[in-house]
Design a protein around this motif. Structure first.
Motif, mmCIF file in Angstrom:
data_model
loop_
_atom_site.group_PDB
_atom_site.id
_atom_site.type_symbol
_atom_site.label_atom_id
_atom_site.label_comp_id
_atom_site.label_asym_id
_atom_site.label_seq_id
_atom_site.Cartn_x
_atom_site.Cartn_y
_atom_site.Cartn_z
ATOM 1 N N ARG A 114 -13.154 4.421 -26.402
ATOM 2 C CA ARG A 114 -12.029 4.782 -25.538
ATOM 3 C C ARG A 114 -12.123 4.028 -24.212
ATOM 4 N N ASP A 115 -10.955 3.701 -23.636
ATOM 5 C CA ASP A 115 -10.955 3.117 -22.300
ATOM 6 C C ASP A 115 -10.850 4.239 -21.269
ATOM 7 N N ILE A 116 -10.811 3.875 -19.991
ATOM 8 C CA ILE A 116 -10.873 4.879 -18.930
ATOM 9 C C ILE A 116 -9.665 5.815 -18.984
ATOM 10 N N GLU A 117 -8.509 5.297 -19.370
ATOM 11 C CA GLU A 117 -7.311 6.130 -19.466
ATOM 12 C C GLU A 117 -7.452 7.157 -20.588
ATOM 13 N N ASP A 118 -8.059 6.731 -21.706
ATOM 14 C CA ASP A 118 -8.301 7.653 -22.813
ATOM 15 C C ASP A 118 -9.250 8.779 -22.398
ATOM 16 N N VAL A 119 -10.267 8.421 -21.598
ATOM 17 C CA VAL A 119 -11.230 9.433 -21.138
ATOM 18 C C VAL A 119 -10.524 10.464 -20.269
ATOM 19 N N GLY A 120 -9.658 10.002 -19.359
ATOM 20 C CA GLY A 120 -8.901 10.925 -18.519
ATOM 21 C C GLY A 120 -7.993 11.822 -19.335
ATOM 22 N N ASN A 121 -7.323 11.254 -20.320
ATOM 23 C CA ASN A 121 -6.426 12.050 -21.169
ATOM 24 C C ASN A 121 -7.190 13.083 -21.987
ATOM 25 N N LEU A 122 -8.404 12.728 -22.431
ATOM 26 C CA LEU A 122 -9.211 13.696 -23.174
ATOM 27 C C LEU A 122 -9.582 14.869 -22.275
ATOM 28 N N GLY A 123 -9.906 14.582 -21.015
ATOM 29 C CA GLY A 123 -10.197 15.661 -20.074
ATOM 30 C C GLY A 123 -9.004 16.578 -19.900
ATOM 31 N N LYS A 124 -7.801 16.004 -19.816
ATOM 32 C CA LYS A 124 -6.582 16.818 -19.710
ATOM 33 C C LYS A 124 -6.385 17.657 -20.965
ATOM 34 N N ASP A 125 -6.632 17.067 -22.130
ATOM 35 C CA ASP A 125 -6.475 17.806 -23.386
ATOM 36 C C ASP A 125 -7.374 19.034 -23.436
ATOM 37 N N LEU A 126 -8.607 18.853 -22.968
ATOM 38 C CA LEU A 126 -9.592 19.942 -23.044
ATOM 39 C C LEU A 126 -9.635 20.764 -21.764
ATOM 40 N N GLN A 127 -8.824 20.377 -20.765
ATOM 41 C CA GLN A 127 -8.793 21.071 -19.473
ATOM 42 C C GLN A 127 -10.190 21.169 -18.862
ATOM 43 N N ILE A 128 -10.914 20.046 -18.903
ATOM 44 C CA ILE A 128 -12.247 19.962 -18.326
ATOM 45 C C ILE A 128 -12.321 18.662 -17.525
ATOM 46 N N CYS A 129 -12.971 18.689 -16.372
ATOM 47 C CA CYS A 129 -13.013 17.514 -15.499
ATOM 48 C C CYS A 129 -13.751 16.360 -16.191
ATOM 49 N N PRO A 130 -13.055 15.257 -16.491
ATOM 50 C CA PRO A 130 -13.730 14.149 -17.181
ATOM 51 C C PRO A 130 -14.745 13.432 -16.312
ATOM 52 N N TYR A 131 -14.587 13.512 -14.978
ATOM 53 C CA TYR A 131 -15.532 12.848 -14.083
ATOM 54 C C TYR A 131 -16.922 13.481 -14.215
ATOM 55 N N TYR A 132 -16.962 14.807 -14.212
ATOM 56 C CA TYR A 132 -18.254 15.489 -14.340
ATOM 57 C C TYR A 132 -18.680 15.644 -15.799
ATOM 58 N N ALA A 133 -17.749 15.927 -16.690
ATOM 59 C CA ALA A 133 -18.113 16.126 -18.094
ATOM 60 C C ALA A 133 -18.647 14.838 -18.712
ATOM 61 N N SER A 134 -18.229 13.683 -18.200
ATOM 62 C CA SER A 134 -18.700 12.409 -18.749
ATOM 63 C C SER A 134 -20.212 12.262 -18.646
ATOM 64 N N ARG A 135 -20.798 12.914 -17.650
ATOM 65 C CA ARG A 135 -22.243 12.756 -17.443
ATOM 66 C C ARG A 135 -23.048 13.242 -18.645
ATOM 67 N N THR A 136 -22.526 14.256 -19.324
ATOM 68 C CA THR A 136 -23.260 14.784 -20.482
ATOM 69 C C THR A 136 -23.226 13.814 -21.651
ATOM 70 N N ALA A 137 -22.304 12.837 -21.614
ATOM 71 C CA ALA A 137 -22.184 11.886 -22.724
ATOM 72 C C ALA A 137 -22.968 10.605 -22.482
ATOM 73 N N ILE A 138 -23.574 10.463 -21.289
ATOM 74 C CA ILE A 138 -24.264 9.214 -20.975
ATOM 75 C C ILE A 138 -25.506 9.030 -21.846
ATOM 76 N N ALA A 139 -26.280 10.089 -22.046
ATOM 77 C CA ALA A 139 -27.561 9.958 -22.755
ATOM 78 C C ALA A 139 -27.430 9.362 -24.155
ATOM 79 N N PRO A 140 -26.508 9.832 -25.009
ATOM 80 C CA PRO A 140 -26.479 9.324 -26.387
ATOM 81 C C PRO A 140 -25.756 7.988 -26.573
ATOM 82 N N VAL A 141 -25.106 7.450 -25.527
ATOM 83 C CA VAL A 141 -24.314 6.241 -25.750
ATOM 84 C C VAL A 141 -25.182 4.988 -25.683
ATOM 85 N N GLU A 142 -24.657 3.920 -26.294
ATOM 86 C CA GLU A 142 -25.361 2.633 -26.314
ATOM 87 C C GLU A 142 -24.795 1.655 -25.294
ATOM 88 N N ILE A 143 -23.518 1.812 -24.974
ATOM 89 C CA ILE A 143 -22.912 0.874 -24.039
ATOM 90 C C ILE A 143 -22.027 1.618 -23.049
#
Length: 843
Positions: free
Chosen positions: A313-342
């Motif tokens: 996903r690009d940055i716009e997709d990440v923001g839209n996912l946060g809106k879909d789940l009604q959760i702040c994508p700026y802070y929620a993204s931090r939990t996804a950093i550990a398992p990613v490769e890039i």
């Protein structure tokens, strides 16, 4: 032992010779990927120049991801395969650990596969996928009307630490940084725990989100090798499970905030401050941001983490996912950093240590790739430079004075002391700037930190103590909040005078050998700014902590500045530089230095001679004859907007019977870039004129909006003409300081190496001249290098100035242009005939 080393060395080769490229790669792409792979494996810093249109992004992705997956597989085999065969217990333990890791990876891949399938089904059904949405009725209070909320808390101990703001710029000097690290303890923004395991990563950085989005689109095309053989076990059969690329796009609050009342604020600083305000300890629940993750939101945070990496996903997709789940994508993204490769992120999130720490990004042992790196040193300088207008200082003084009067009876102890110090320092800045600029008239001058703090008792202020107080008390933010509450104007307009003053106070502590302060008149105001001159220390931590650092760009030449002034502390064995050719055949490029015009008048566009009207007319005739033999689009780059205006003025009146501008307009539709105007409409009209068959002539400026990031491919740029060399103003205060800084560095290096005084001085002068020329030529190369976009493209590059024929300047051109040039200057009629033959051969 020798046999094992040989086997290990053999395994360092890529698992597939084409690096899993989605297309058949060109030879230069294979060379690029192989050298990239080796640089990362050997833990080096690599500088890679690959012209626009050579598939640089795909080469970076394929080379880096192939290495990443190969490395993980090698490490897995080394960890679990190098045991003593006689120690069956240890072998059994390793086998169990390996199986546990594989099961963990298989479970993750299965989960992500199901999420992708479900999301695809929802898209087909037209669903908005808001399965986790919760009804929320909380109202965010943007304004507080009670004065007590603006009063700073009692401050009696300089060592007492409270939550600190993270909005100011970081990393100004190593000593200042160490101080700021002490002043600002980290603040845990959410109650959601992050995963413990952290996978090895490639951290990809570029200047803008649009460039990162282009990279993400290319990333979707690539399927790198698996890091391990994962199996899916179902009732029918055992089959291999695809190991998708785990990617995460990171951005700032401004890019990812989904709270409309915060996002409407006009400046990044205002958004950051409001966000921090809404999560302060003790704030009422109904005033907190409703989207901020908490312990109760763990299920939604986990859902966000899994879904955000289930697809690229690009940055716009990440923001839209946060809106879909009604959760702040700026802070929620931090939990996804550990398992990613890039990870993909813009420059500021990488370059500022505070930004990396706030996002939970670590460069340690990871691979850092910086694209569009031709302006990296300028980007570092811009990131750690601060400017302050006199009008802002005066506004800050008014706000601070009004605040002190309002709370005079309630400010006690050190609060009263520090508020008084702020007022003294603001007055000192005002007096200093008024005196300095009165003497300097319209010229910019150098000032010192001591001079800025010399008036009205400000010399007794200890900046580091005052800065500590401002961070801990949040005085500047409270003063601005109080001022907004007393104003009839719309609050939080983004001016942030007090916060800008706080940022400026930080750089007052920087050592003189890293940067300089400049003051001068600008737009009917007086501006004082701090400019960083030495970018080394501010990038050094990234270099030393990461496994490898790769700088890549279409036009990195000349490259010597990176070795001399960004990585000078590295052993030369640790730094590799590569300049790759183009994918086009040699017959598709015609490059020529033009030293004389059609009437045999010399082209010498030095600052002293460029005003010659006869030469300007000669230039116009040359451009006219070029437009006659070149089809479709012709782009001309001038050294500055002022000179472009001067040239057009001459062309419009000479000769009187039929102006050059009229003659040019008869050949092609003429377009002119103007300072401050948007480029989109201009480019659209230019393209329309070319498509209509009339052709277009685009008059633009080196360093303007059309000189970077615009691809003049195919008909948009059948010829590009560079007029003169756009040297910066060497008499300006900033460039004088830059060249003096380079001379001092080179002089001390020469003296350290045992050279004589005379040799050291001569080498210092030569180094500063070289640095000055390199800055000019990087700008030229960036402008002229965008006319070839793909293998079948073709174009003419004309460099109009006698200096382009000199070896000193020619050697600073990219290799693919330099190799296409004639060795010696020729008459214009010869060049014109060659251009005509060039295009006839393409018919």
């Amino acid at each position: 032992m020798a046999n094992y080393s040989a086997a290990t060395q053999l395994n360092m080769e890529p698992s597939q010779t084409d690096f899993y490229h989605p297309y058949q790669p060109y030879v230069i792409q294979l060379e690029f990927m192989m050298n990239l792979y080796k640089c990362i494996e050997e833990k080096k810093v690599g500088i890679f120049e690959s012209p626009t249109g050579t598939g640089k992004s795909l080469s970076l992705i394929c080379g880096a991801l192939t290495w990443l997956r190969d490395h993980e597989r090698r490490m897995l085999n080394a960890t679990f395969g190098q045991t003593d065969a006689s120690d069956w217990l240890l072998q059994a333990e390793f086998a169990a650990q390996r199986r546990a890791l594989m099961l963990e990876r298989e479970e993750l891949e299965l989960k992500l596969t199901k999420l992708r399938e479900e999301e695809n089904r929802q898209k087909q059904r037209g669903s908005d996928a808001r399965g986790f949405k919760k009804a929320r009725t909380a109202v965010i209070q943007n304004q507080v009307s009670v004065d007590d909320d603006f009063l700073v808390e009692d401050y009696e101990s300089d060592s007492e630490r409270t939550a600190a703001s993270t909005t100011s710029k970081e990393g100004f000097s190593s000593s200042t940084q160490a101080l700021l690290d002490k002043l600002r303890p980290s603040v845990k923004a959410t109650d959601v725990e992050e995963p413990g395991s952290d996978r090895l990563k490639v951290i990809f950085c570029s200047r803008t989100h649009s460039q990162l989005t282009q990279f993400v689109n290319e990333l979707r095309r690539v399927k790198p090798p698996p890091s391990m053989d994962l199996m899916i076990d179902d009732a029918k059969q055992n089959s291999k499970l695809e190991e998708i690329v785990k990617h995460l796009a990171l951005g700032s609050r401004k890019n990812l905030c989904i709270n409309p009342k915060v996002l409407q604020l006009s400046s990044t600083a205002a958004i950051n401050e409001r966000c921090l305000d809404l999560q302060k300890p003790g704030i009422a629940k109904d005033k907190k941001c409703p989207h901020l993750p908490s312990k109760e939101d763990k299920a939604r945070v986990d859902a966000f983490r899994d879904r955000v990496i289930s697809q690229i996903r690009d940055i716009e997709d990440v923001g839209n996912l946060g809106k879909d789940l009604q959760i702040c994508p700026y802070y929620a993204s931090r939990t996804a950093i550990a398992p990613v490769e890039i990870l993909t992120l813009p420059y500021p999130l990488l370059l500022q240590k505070s930004a990396r720490e706030a996002m939970g990004i670590s460069v340690r042992d990871n691979v850092v790739i910086i694209d569009e790196a031709h302006n990296l040193m300028d980007a570092i300088a811009d990131t750690f430079s601060v400017s302050l207008r006199l009008s802002q200082i005066e506004q800050a003084l008014r706000q601070m004075t009004a605040y002190a009067i309002r709370f005079k009876q309630r400010l006690k102890g050190k609060n009263r002391v520090y508020v008084t110090q702020v007022i003294r320092l603001l007055n000192s800045l005002i007096d200093c700037l008024q005196v300095v600029t009165e003497k300097a008239h319209s010229h910019e001058v150098t000032v010192t930190a001591a001079k800025l703090m010399s008036g009205k008792g400000a010399d007794q202020v200890k900046p580091h103590k005052l800065l500590q107080y401002l961070y801990e008390s949040k005085l500047c933010h409270k003063v601005e909040g109080y001022s907004d509450s007393q104003s009839d104007e719309k609050p939080n307009t983004g001016k942030g005078a007090m916060m800008q003053f706080q940022n400026f106070l930080t750089v007052l502590m920087n050592p003189d050998d890293e940067g300089r302060f400049f003051a001068g008149r600008q737009d009917k105001d007086i501006v004082v700014r701090y400019t960083l001159l030495d970018p080394r220390e501010h990038f050094r931590e990234i270099v030393e902590e990461s496994r490898a650092v790769i700088l890549a760009g279409g036009t990195m030449s000349p490259m010597s500045d990176y070795a001399d002034y960004l990585f000078s502390y590295l052993n030369r064995e640790s730094l590799e530089m590569f300049s790759f050719g183009h994918v086009i055949p040699p017959s598709h490029l015609f490059a020529q230095a033009v030293v004389k015009g059609p009437s045999n008048i010399d082209f010498d566009f030095t600052f002293e001679r460029r005003g010659s009207e006869s030469m300007i007319v000669e230039l116009g005739n040359m451009v006219l004859r070029t437009c006659t033999v070149v089809p479709d689009g012709v782009v001309v780059f001038f050294p500055s907007y002022d000179y472009l205006t001067q040239v057009i003025s001459v062309w419009q009146r000479c000769p009187a019977s039929c102006s050059l501008m009229q003659s040019l307009a008869a050949k092609k539709t003429v377009f002119q870039e103007s300072k401050g105007a948007a480029a989109d409409d201009l480019l659209r009209d230019y393209a329309i004129a070319i498509d209509s068959g009339k052709g277009g002539l685009l008059l633009s400026v080196v360093g303007g909006k059309l000189s970077e990031g615009i691809n003049f491919s195919d008909k948009l740029g059948r010829a590009v003409i560079a007029v003169g060399l756009p040297f910066p103003n060497a008499n300006g205060a900033e460039w004088k300081a830059k060249m003096q800084h380079i001379e001092e560095l080179q002089y001390h290096q020469c003296k350290k190496a045992g050279k004589t005084e005379g040799e050291s001085r001569a080498a210092a002068k030569s180094a500063s001249r070289d640095f000055y020329e390199n800055a000019c030529m990087r700008a030229v190369n960036q402008s002229i290098g965008r006319v070839i976009r793909h293998r079948n493209d073709y174009a003419v590059i004309l460099m109009v100035d006698r200096r382009f024929s000199t070896a000193r300047i020619t050697q600073k051109l990219p290799g693919w242009i330099k190799d296409s040039m004639h060795n010696s200057p020729v008459a214009w009629k010869v060049t014109e005939a060659d251009i005509e033959a060039f295009f006839k051969a393409k018919e």
